[in-house]
Scaffold this motif. Structure first.
Motif, PDB file in Angstrom:
ATOM      1  N   UNK A   1     -11.064   2.024   2.359  1.00  0.00           N
ATOM      2  CA  UNK A   1     -11.743   3.254   2.766  1.00  0.00           C
ATOM      3  C   UNK A   1     -11.554   3.561   4.252  1.00  0.00           C
ATOM      4  N   UNK A   2     -11.378   2.550   5.108  1.00  0.00           N
ATOM      5  CA  UNK A   2     -11.343   2.860   6.547  1.00  0.00           C
ATOM      6  C   UNK A   2     -10.530   1.865   7.373  1.00  0.00           C
ATOM      7  N   UNK A   3      -9.585   1.169   6.756  1.00  0.00           N
ATOM      8  CA  UNK A   3      -8.750   0.198   7.465  1.00  0.00           C
ATOM      9  C   UNK A   3      -7.333   0.726   7.502  1.00  0.00           C
ATOM     10  N   UNK A   4      -6.770   0.809   8.677  1.00  0.00           N
ATOM     11  CA  UNK A   4      -5.462   1.424   8.827  1.00  0.00           C
ATOM     12  C   UNK A   4      -4.364   0.652   8.104  1.00  0.00           C
ATOM     13  N   UNK A   5      -4.507  -0.656   7.990  1.00  0.00           N
ATOM     14  CA  UNK A   5      -3.469  -1.492   7.374  1.00  0.00           C
ATOM     15  C   UNK A   5      -3.679  -1.556   5.868  1.00  0.00           C
ATOM     16  N   UNK A   6      -3.379  -0.444   5.217  1.00  0.00           N
ATOM     17  CA  UNK A   6      -3.509  -0.370   3.762  1.00  0.00           C
ATOM     18  C   UNK A   6      -2.146  -0.120   3.146  1.00  0.00           C
ATOM     19  N   UNK A   7      -2.084  -0.013   1.816  1.00  0.00           N
ATOM     20  CA  UNK A   7      -0.810   0.162   1.100  1.00  0.00           C
ATOM     21  C   UNK A   7      -0.809   1.421   0.242  1.00  0.00           C
ATOM     22  N   UNK A   8      -1.650   2.356   0.566  1.00  0.00           N
ATOM     23  CA  UNK A   8      -1.858   3.513  -0.293  1.00  0.00           C
ATOM     24  C   UNK A   8      -1.174   4.756   0.280  1.00  0.00           C
ATOM     25  N   UNK A   9      -0.157   5.316  -0.386  1.00  0.00           N
ATOM     26  CA  UNK A   9       0.474   6.538   0.119  1.00  0.00           C
ATOM     27  C   UNK A   9      -0.492   7.708   0.222  1.00  0.00           C
ATOM     28  N   UNK A  10      -1.593   7.644  -0.519  1.00  0.00           N
ATOM     29  CA  UNK A  10      -2.613   8.698  -0.505  1.00  0.00           C
ATOM     30  C   UNK A  10      -3.513   8.593   0.726  1.00  0.00           C
ATOM     31  N   UNK A  11      -3.396   7.504   1.457  1.00  0.00           N
ATOM     32  CA  UNK A  11      -4.215   7.311   2.649  1.00  0.00           C
ATOM     33  C   UNK A  11      -5.475   6.525   2.360  1.00  0.00           C
ATOM     34  N   UNK A  12      -6.343   6.419   3.361  1.00  0.00           N
ATOM     35  CA  UNK A  12      -7.646   5.785   3.133  1.00  0.00           C
ATOM     36  C   UNK A  12      -8.390   6.554   2.055  1.00  0.00           C
ATOM     37  N   UNK A  13      -9.022   5.823   1.152  1.00  0.00           N
ATOM     38  CA  UNK A  13      -9.625   6.497   0.013  1.00  0.00           C
ATOM     39  C   UNK A  13     -10.767   5.670  -0.558  1.00  0.00           C
ATOM     40  N   UNK A  14     -11.495   6.302  -1.452  1.00  0.00           N
ATOM     41  CA  UNK A  14     -12.495   5.636  -2.284  1.00  0.00           C
ATOM     42  C   UNK A  14     -12.456   6.314  -3.643  1.00  0.00           C
ATOM     43  N   UNK A  15     -13.078   5.704  -4.625  1.00  0.00           N
ATOM     44  CA  UNK A  15     -13.016   6.226  -5.994  1.00  0.00           C
ATOM     45  C   UNK A  15     -14.349   6.835  -6.409  1.00  0.00           C
ATOM     46  N   UNK A  16     -14.274   7.909  -7.166  1.00  0.00           N
ATOM     47  CA  UNK A  16     -15.432   8.497  -7.823  1.00  0.00           C
ATOM     48  C   UNK A  16     -15.251   8.320  -9.328  1.00  0.00           C
ATOM     49  N   UNK A  17     -16.189   7.662  -9.960  1.00  0.00           N
ATOM     50  CA  UNK A  17     -16.101   7.362 -11.390  1.00  0.00           C
ATOM     51  C   UNK A  17     -17.244   8.062 -12.097  1.00  0.00           C
TER      52      UNK A  17
END
Length: 504
Positions: free
Chosen positions: A454-470
């Motif tokens: 959600x807020x760490x720059x060293x991630x692996x997500x092309x979509x960017x920092x994110x969180x999920x809504x279920x």
């Protein structure tokens, strides 16, 4: 209908590892049956030696059916991959027959037990899947397993880029993935992909006192895939699947529950922590999304020191909804084990109407490698049995399914046993948060959703920092990934619920 005999891990050698009578028994059964072809998914030899290849070449000629052979990690030992090409055949290839295509490739790394579908090979596989996209039946055969397997002890020797390979196969609507490697027969359905692991055909090394076996695959014209695990004792286990149609569901009634799932906030004073991104996400959660529950799947701080915990506590106290926060491996570094309990308490089972949320601890001191353990598994089993009539949501830090764009090194030591437990006891939903990328997949009847950072720059997500809504409805689960900066949404998955749920 197409009938395939799937053998694996023969480990042919002059030494005691090879059981010649088991090999002959299974080959004779195959020859007497009406199989269209045979697939051998690797470890033909035991050490990749010339004398083993010479003997294997002779023995494989006993199979009186069309034969496809894939190299295994044992075959690649001692530069044995060169001998494989000389005595057995090509390391990679395509078999085409009518509506069927089988693509096989070499996943071995010389002198290592782990596997990898490297950059050029991955592109080759993708190109072949695109070339044969018109085929109704698509099979990919590789030695190494894609999903963690039960009864393998310490879960290792995996395909390093299993998440990327799995994602590729799903996107190209592959029907069947066949593999071997761990000497454990097993069958899973991942969305509409059947993952078929063969046990060992003729090696002495079986696990948990099992015996030698092979798999019988039937691919029916109506889309059904049937896999029988047949042991040399004559015992059989049959699994049958059919493709899910329709793929899109219409929700019944109003939404019952909304969950916001997040992970890897890694609160700190380091430059990699994106304070404003987390603040924006919390504001959006409170003002627009208004969930019933917020679940943080671990790594709430970067390292376990007091000032980071103080800052993280201030952030998450601003969330208005009820919260479940479980520790990640970063959270219990240094004094973090005590600080987590001091600031966030011990995660407890939460019952809410027909829902029950079961937190599972998988973290260990000073290592990203996780473990639930035999005692933890038994505790989880009892909880799933106790709350069988409820909608059970299991929450843990470590990913169980491989994550795209992440090097898979078996982050959960007992991932195979945990996955079997969750699927066999039919958990309704599993939420994890390790690997830095969002991914959702239904294994058997259990959706498993991983949260990105959600807020760490060293991630692996092309979509960017994110969180999920279920969002959970009476008959379905809909999961979205929300970009934490711009609040843009992206569908992660839609899954049908096995039994309708209601709010009481």
């Amino acid at each position: 209908m197409i009938r395939i005999a799937h053998i694996s891990d023969t480990h042919i050698t002059p030494d005691a590892a090879f059981k010649a009578y088991a090999f002959d028994l299974i080959v004779n059964e195959i020859n007497r049956s009406d199989f269209d072809l045979v697939i051998h998914t690797g470890d033909i030899t035991n050490q990749g030696l010339r004398e083993e290849y010479e003997h294997a070449s002779y023995l494989l000629k006993k199979i009186q059916k069309p034969l496809i052979v894939i190299p295994g990690n044992h075959d690649a030992r001692n530069v044995g991959y060169r001998l494989f090409e000389k005595f057995i055949g090509p390391l990679n290839g395509v078999y085409e027959n009518g509506d069927l295509v089988i693509i096989w490739l070499d996943s071995t790394i010389p002198d290592l037990s782990d596997g990898r579908v490297g950059g050029y090979k991955f592109k080759w596989l993708k190109a072949k899947l695109e070339e044969y996209s018109h085929k109704r039946l698509k099979i990919v055969a590789i030695h190494h397993h894609l999903l963690p397997l039960p009864d393998t002890g310490r879960e290792r020797n995996v395909l390093f880029n299993a998440g990327d390979v799995l994602d590729l196969l799903l996107r190209h609507e592959v029907n069947l993935y066949t593999c071997g490697h761990k000497h454990v027969p097993n069958v899973y359905k991942a969305e509409d992909l059947i993952i078929d692991n063969a046990g060992c055909t003729s090696c002495r090394k079986t696990r948990r006192g099992d015996v030698n076996s092979y798999n019988i695959i039937k691919m029916h014209d109506d889309g059904r895939v049937e896999v029988r695990i047949r042991r040399v004792t004559g015992d059989e286990v049959k699994r049958e699947y059919r493709a899910l149609k329709p793929k899109i569901f219409i929700p019944r009634g109003k939404r019952i529950m909304r969950i916001v799932q997040m992970s890897e906030s890694n609160v700190s004073d380091r430059v990699y922590f994106r304070r404003k991104v987390l603040e924006n996400a919390i504001r959006t959660i409170n003002e627009k999304l208004k969930p019933d529950l917020v679940i943080h799947c671990g790594d709430i701080v970067d390292v376990g020191i007091e000032r980071y915990y103080e800052s993280a506590y201030e952030f998450y106290e601003k969330i208005k909804a009820e919260k479940i926060i479980i520790p990640g491996h970063n959270d219990i570094t240094y004094l973090g084990y005590d600080l987590f309990h001091e600031y966030f308490g011990d995660p407890q089972i939460l019952e809410a109407g027909d829902f029950v949320f079961i937190p599972i601890l998988s973290v260990q001191y000073e290592t990203p490698i996780g473990l639930v353990g035999r005692m933890g598994q038994e505790k989880l089993r009892k909880h799933l049995e106790e709350f069988r009539e409820k909608f059970t949501v299991v929450v843990m830090h470590h990913n169980i399914i491989p994550i795209p764009r992440s090097r898979e090194i078996g982050f959960l030591e007992d991932g195979g046993d945990v996955l079997r437990l969750l699927t066999s006891e039919r958990a309704d939903l599993v939420l994890t948060g390790h690997g830095g990328n969002a991914f959702g997949l239904k294994i058997e009847s259990t959706p498993i959703i991983n949260a990105g950072s959600i807020s760490w720059e060293l991630h692996r997500n092309p979509f960017g920092n994110s969180y999920n809504v279920i969002d959970i409805y009476r008959n379905m689960i809909v999961a979205f990934q929300i970009q934490a900066t711009w609040n843009a949404g992206k569908l992660l998955g839609i899954w049908k619920i096995k039994t309708e749920v209601k709010w009481t």
